[in-house]
Motif scaffolding. Structure first.
Motif, PDB file in Angstrom:
ATOM      1  N   PRO A   5       9.581  53.372  -6.383  1.00 22.65           N
ATOM      2  CA  PRO A   5      10.813  52.809  -5.803  1.00 22.65           C
ATOM      3  C   PRO A   5      11.046  51.346  -6.157  1.00 22.65           C
ATOM      4  O   PRO A   5      12.143  50.836  -5.923  1.00 22.65           O
ATOM      5  N   GLY A  23      11.857  62.164  -6.263  1.00 21.66           N
ATOM      6  CA  GLY A  23      11.324  61.520  -5.057  1.00 21.66           C
ATOM      7  C   GLY A  23       9.807  61.456  -5.049  1.00 21.66           C
ATOM      8  O   GLY A  23       9.128  62.225  -5.744  1.00 21.66           O
ATOM      9  N   PHE A  72       3.442  51.182  -1.386  1.00 24.64           N
ATOM     10  CA  PHE A  72       4.878  51.003  -1.091  1.00 24.64           C
ATOM     11  C   PHE A  72       5.119  51.397   0.366  1.00 24.64           C
ATOM     12  O   PHE A  72       4.527  52.361   0.867  1.00 24.64           O
ATOM     13  N   SER A  73       6.018  50.668   1.032  1.00 20.75           N
ATOM     14  CA  SER A  73       6.212  50.869   2.481  1.00 20.75           C
ATOM     15  C   SER A  73       6.646  52.290   2.833  1.00 20.75           C
ATOM     16  O   SER A  73       6.437  52.743   3.954  1.00 20.75           O
ATOM     17  N   GLY A  74       7.245  53.022   1.882  1.00 26.37           N
ATOM     18  CA  GLY A  74       7.719  54.367   2.190  1.00 26.37           C
ATOM     19  C   GLY A  74       6.689  55.462   1.938  1.00 26.37           C
ATOM     20  O   GLY A  74       6.971  56.641   2.177  1.00 26.37           O
ATOM     21  N   VAL A  75       5.494  55.109   1.467  1.00 27.19           N
ATOM     22  CA  VAL A  75       4.459  56.127   1.237  1.00 27.19           C
ATOM     23  C   VAL A  75       3.791  56.437   2.580  1.00 27.19           C
ATOM     24  O   VAL A  75       3.294  55.519   3.244  1.00 27.19           O
ATOM     25  N   PRO A  76       3.790  57.704   3.010  1.00 30.70           N
ATOM     26  CA  PRO A  76       3.192  58.027   4.312  1.00 30.70           C
ATOM     27  C   PRO A  76       1.717  57.615   4.375  1.00 30.70           C
ATOM     28  O   PRO A  76       0.964  57.798   3.412  1.00 30.70           O
ATOM     29  N   ASN A  81       3.055  45.322  -2.620  1.00 31.73           N
ATOM     30  CA  ASN A  81       3.244  45.289  -1.163  1.00 31.73           C
ATOM     31  C   ASN A  81       1.882  45.111  -0.493  1.00 31.73           C
ATOM     32  O   ASN A  81       1.410  45.975   0.244  1.00 31.73           O
TER      33      ASN A  81
END
Ligand code: SF4
Length: 231
Positions: free
Chosen positions: A26, A48, A76-80, A105
Protein backbone atom coordinates in the motif's frame (compact mmCIF):
# COMPACT_ATOMS: atom_id res chain seq x y z
CA UNK A 1 7.36 -20.38 -3.07
CA UNK A 2 10.53 -21.75 -1.47
CA UNK A 3 13.15 -19.75 0.33
CA UNK A 4 14.96 -17.76 -2.39
CA UNK A 5 18.67 -17.05 -2.55
CA UNK A 6 19.29 -13.31 -2.33
CA UNK A 7 20.27 -11.72 -5.64
CA UNK A 8 20.08 -8.51 -7.64
CA UNK A 9 20.07 -5.33 -5.59
CA UNK A 10 19.51 -7.11 -2.28
CA UNK A 11 21.84 -6.33 0.66
CA UNK A 12 25.03 -8.35 0.19
CA UNK A 13 24.87 -9.52 3.82
CA UNK A 14 21.42 -11.13 3.33
CA UNK A 15 21.56 -14.76 2.13
CA UNK A 16 17.85 -15.48 1.47
CA UNK A 17 14.49 -13.80 1.02
CA UNK A 18 10.97 -15.05 1.56
CA UNK A 19 7.45 -13.60 1.27
CA UNK A 20 4.27 -14.50 3.17
CA UNK A 21 2.22 -11.41 2.29
CA UNK A 22 0.71 -11.25 -1.18
CA UNK A 23 -0.90 -8.25 -2.86
CA UNK A 24 0.40 -4.82 -3.74
CA UNK A 25 2.25 -2.92 -1.04
CA UNK A 26 0.00 0.00 0.00
CA UNK A 27 2.92 2.44 0.26
CA UNK A 28 3.03 2.50 -3.57
CA UNK A 29 6.58 3.83 -3.86
CA UNK A 30 7.28 4.94 -7.43
CA UNK A 31 10.72 3.34 -7.20
CA UNK A 32 9.49 -0.05 -5.87
CA UNK A 33 11.75 -2.83 -7.13
CA UNK A 34 8.73 -5.15 -7.44
CA UNK A 35 7.82 -3.03 -10.49
CA UNK A 36 11.31 -3.22 -11.99
CA UNK A 37 11.63 -4.85 -15.43
CA UNK A 38 13.62 -7.70 -13.89
CA UNK A 39 11.00 -8.47 -11.24
CA UNK A 40 7.97 -7.45 -13.31
CA UNK A 41 5.39 -7.46 -10.47
CA UNK A 42 4.25 -11.09 -10.47
CA UNK A 43 0.50 -11.73 -10.03
CA UNK A 44 1.25 -12.78 -6.47
CA UNK A 45 2.01 -9.14 -5.64
CA UNK A 46 -1.04 -7.58 -7.28
CA UNK A 47 -4.47 -6.88 -5.75
CA UNK A 48 -5.36 -6.61 -2.08
CA UNK A 49 -3.10 -7.69 0.75
CA UNK A 50 -3.47 -11.34 1.71
CA UNK A 51 -1.66 -13.91 3.82
CA UNK A 52 -0.18 -16.70 1.70
CA UNK A 53 -0.80 -19.37 4.30
CA UNK A 54 1.18 -22.13 2.54
CA UNK A 55 4.33 -20.01 2.95
CA UNK A 56 4.11 -20.49 6.72
CA UNK A 57 5.25 -24.08 6.14
CA UNK A 58 8.49 -23.33 4.29
CA UNK A 59 11.55 -24.94 5.90
CA UNK A 60 13.86 -22.11 6.96
CA UNK A 61 16.71 -24.43 8.00
CA UNK A 62 19.60 -22.82 9.83
CA UNK A 63 22.65 -20.63 9.39
CA UNK A 64 20.88 -18.16 7.09
CA UNK A 65 20.22 -14.44 7.13
CA UNK A 66 16.66 -14.15 5.84
CA UNK A 67 14.98 -10.90 4.76
CA UNK A 68 11.33 -11.57 5.60
CA UNK A 69 8.63 -10.14 3.33
CA UNK A 70 10.95 -8.08 1.15
CA UNK A 71 8.17 -7.43 -1.43
CA UNK A 72 5.72 -5.80 0.95
CA UNK A 73 5.61 -4.00 4.29
CA UNK A 74 4.70 -6.63 6.87
CA UNK A 75 4.28 -3.83 9.44
CA UNK A 76 1.97 -1.60 7.37
CA UNK A 77 -0.84 -0.37 9.63
CA UNK A 78 -3.47 -2.31 7.65
CA UNK A 79 -1.82 -5.73 8.05
CA UNK A 80 -3.79 -7.71 10.67
CA UNK A 81 -1.83 -8.37 13.85
CA UNK A 82 -2.73 -12.05 13.54
CA UNK A 83 -0.90 -12.30 10.20
CA UNK A 84 2.18 -10.59 11.61
CA UNK A 85 2.22 -12.93 14.60
CA UNK A 86 1.88 -16.00 12.36
CA UNK A 87 4.84 -14.80 10.25
CA UNK A 88 6.97 -14.09 13.33
CA UNK A 89 5.95 -17.49 14.75
CA UNK A 90 7.20 -19.10 11.53
CA UNK A 91 10.59 -17.44 12.07
CA UNK A 92 10.55 -18.39 15.74
CA UNK A 93 10.34 -22.08 14.82
CA UNK A 94 13.78 -21.82 13.16
CA UNK A 95 15.85 -19.99 15.77
CA UNK A 96 19.26 -20.74 14.21
CA UNK A 97 18.86 -18.03 11.54
CA UNK A 98 19.13 -14.25 11.62
CA UNK A 99 15.91 -12.54 10.51
CA UNK A 100 15.90 -9.15 8.84
CA UNK A 101 12.75 -7.04 9.08
CA UNK A 102 12.39 -3.71 7.34
CA UNK A 103 9.50 -1.28 7.36
CA UNK A 104 8.38 2.27 6.72
CA UNK A 105 6.06 2.01 9.73
CA UNK A 106 8.47 1.25 12.60
CA UNK A 107 5.91 2.32 15.21
CA UNK A 108 4.52 -1.22 14.82
CA UNK A 109 7.73 -2.84 16.10
CA UNK A 110 7.12 -1.69 19.67
CA UNK A 111 3.96 -3.80 20.03
CA UNK A 112 5.73 -6.99 18.98
CA UNK A 113 8.86 -7.34 21.09
CA UNK A 114 7.59 -10.54 22.71
CA UNK A 115 6.97 -12.11 19.30
CA UNK A 116 10.19 -11.46 17.38
CA UNK A 117 12.61 -14.38 16.93
CA UNK A 118 15.65 -14.10 19.21
CA UNK A 119 18.10 -13.28 16.45
CA UNK A 120 16.66 -10.43 14.44
CA UNK A 121 17.53 -7.03 12.99
CA UNK A 122 14.89 -4.32 12.94
CA UNK A 123 15.31 -1.93 10.04
CA UNK A 124 13.60 1.19 8.77
CA UNK A 125 13.84 3.02 5.46
CA UNK A 126 14.38 6.77 5.81
CA UNK A 127 15.17 8.12 2.34
CA UNK A 128 15.38 11.77 3.51
CA UNK A 129 14.43 13.98 6.42
CA UNK A 130 12.12 15.94 4.11
CA UNK A 131 8.46 15.25 3.34
CA UNK A 132 8.07 12.95 0.37
CA UNK A 133 5.52 13.82 -2.32
CA UNK A 134 2.62 11.34 -2.50
CA UNK A 135 3.37 10.58 -6.14
CA UNK A 136 6.77 9.23 -4.96
CA UNK A 137 5.57 7.35 -1.87
CA UNK A 138 2.50 7.13 0.35
CA UNK A 139 4.42 5.70 3.29
CA UNK A 140 4.38 7.44 6.70
CA UNK A 141 6.26 10.72 6.90
CA UNK A 142 10.04 10.26 7.42
CA UNK A 143 9.91 12.32 10.61
CA UNK A 144 7.36 9.91 12.10
CA UNK A 145 9.64 7.00 11.18
CA UNK A 146 12.58 8.72 12.85
CA UNK A 147 10.61 9.32 16.06
CA UNK A 148 9.44 5.69 16.16
CA UNK A 149 12.98 4.38 15.58
CA UNK A 150 14.39 6.69 18.25
CA UNK A 151 11.89 5.17 20.72
CA UNK A 152 13.35 1.72 19.95
CA UNK A 153 16.87 2.56 21.19
CA UNK A 154 18.05 -0.33 23.35
CA UNK A 155 15.81 -2.85 21.57
CA UNK A 156 18.22 -3.54 18.73
CA UNK A 157 20.08 -4.37 16.77
CA UNK A 158 18.53 -1.62 14.67
CA UNK A 159 19.52 -0.46 11.21
CA UNK A 160 18.45 2.40 9.00
CA UNK A 161 18.51 2.30 5.24
CA UNK A 162 18.86 5.53 3.26
CA UNK A 163 17.91 3.92 -0.04
CA UNK A 164 17.07 5.31 -2.46
CA UNK A 165 18.59 8.39 -0.87
CA UNK A 166 16.74 11.61 -1.73
CA UNK A 167 17.77 15.21 -1.26
CA UNK A 168 18.07 16.02 2.45
CA UNK A 169 19.34 18.50 5.03
CA UNK A 170 22.72 17.27 6.25
CA UNK A 171 22.51 18.54 9.83
CA UNK A 172 18.95 17.29 10.41
CA UNK A 173 19.45 13.83 8.95
CA UNK A 174 22.79 13.35 10.73
CA UNK A 175 21.13 14.35 14.00
CA UNK A 176 18.26 11.90 13.46
CA UNK A 177 20.68 9.06 12.82
CA UNK A 178 22.84 9.90 15.83
CA UNK A 179 19.73 9.88 18.00
CA UNK A 180 18.49 6.55 16.64
CA UNK A 181 22.03 5.16 17.06
CA UNK A 182 21.56 2.11 14.80
CA UNK A 183 24.13 -0.66 14.49
CA UNK A 184 24.71 0.50 10.92
CA UNK A 185 23.33 2.71 8.18
CA UNK A 186 22.90 1.38 4.65
CA UNK A 187 23.18 4.00 1.90
CA UNK A 188 22.13 3.38 -1.67
CA UNK A 189 20.82 5.34 -4.64
CA UNK A 190 18.01 4.93 -7.13
CA UNK A 191 19.39 2.42 -9.59
CA UNK A 192 16.60 2.55 -12.16
CA UNK A 193 16.29 6.23 -13.16
CA UNK A 194 12.99 7.08 -11.45
CA UNK A 195 13.71 10.81 -11.51
CA UNK A 196 13.82 11.19 -7.72
CA UNK A 197 15.10 14.43 -6.14
CA UNK A 198 18.69 13.40 -5.42
CA UNK A 199 21.35 15.02 -3.23
CA UNK A 200 24.75 16.12 -4.52
CA UNK A 201 27.78 13.90 -4.01
CA UNK A 202 29.20 16.52 -1.62
CA UNK A 203 26.13 16.35 0.60
CA UNK A 204 26.27 12.57 0.77
CA UNK A 205 29.99 12.68 1.60
CA UNK A 206 29.31 15.21 4.38
CA UNK A 207 26.54 13.02 5.80
CA UNK A 208 28.73 9.91 5.72
CA UNK A 209 31.46 11.78 7.55
CA UNK A 210 29.06 12.94 10.30
CA UNK A 211 27.56 9.46 10.70
CA UNK A 212 31.01 7.95 11.07
CA UNK A 213 31.96 10.65 13.60
CA UNK A 214 28.96 9.46 15.64
CA UNK A 215 30.55 5.98 15.70
CA UNK A 216 27.95 4.41 13.39
CA UNK A 217 29.02 1.95 10.70
CA UNK A 218 28.23 2.81 7.09
CA UNK A 219 27.35 0.06 4.61
CA UNK A 220 27.43 1.43 1.08
CA UNK A 221 25.49 -0.19 -1.74
CA UNK A 222 27.32 -0.38 -5.05
CA UNK A 223 24.49 1.65 -6.66
CA UNK A 224 25.69 4.73 -4.74
CA UNK A 225 28.72 5.02 -7.05
CA UNK A 226 26.71 6.71 -9.82
CA UNK A 227 25.46 9.42 -7.49
CA UNK A 228 28.98 9.93 -6.08
CA UNK A 229 30.38 10.40 -9.59
CA UNK A 230 32.65 7.38 -9.25
CA UNK A 231 31.57 5.81 -12.52
S1 SF4 B 1 7.63 0.06 0.96
FE1 SF4 B 1 9.01 -1.27 -0.20
S2 SF4 B 1 7.70 -2.92 -0.99
FE2 SF4 B 1 6.36 -1.21 -0.37
S3 SF4 B 1 6.01 -0.03 -2.25
FE3 SF4 B 1 7.73 0.90 -1.12
S4 SF4 B 1 9.57 -0.05 -2.01
FE4 SF4 B 1 7.80 -1.35 -2.59
Amino acid sequence: MPLTKARGNMYPWVTHTHAHIGGECPHRCSYCYVDSPRFGRPAKFTGGLRLLEAELNVDYGKGRTIFVDHCNDLFFSGVPLRWIKLVLGHCYRYPANVYVFQTKNPGAYGKLFGDFPPSRMLGCTIETNRRIAPDISQAPDPEDRYRAMRALRGHGPLFVTLEPIMDFDVDVLAWWLAEINPAFVNIGADSKGHGLPEPSAGKVAALISLIQCAGIEIRRKSNLSRLMGER
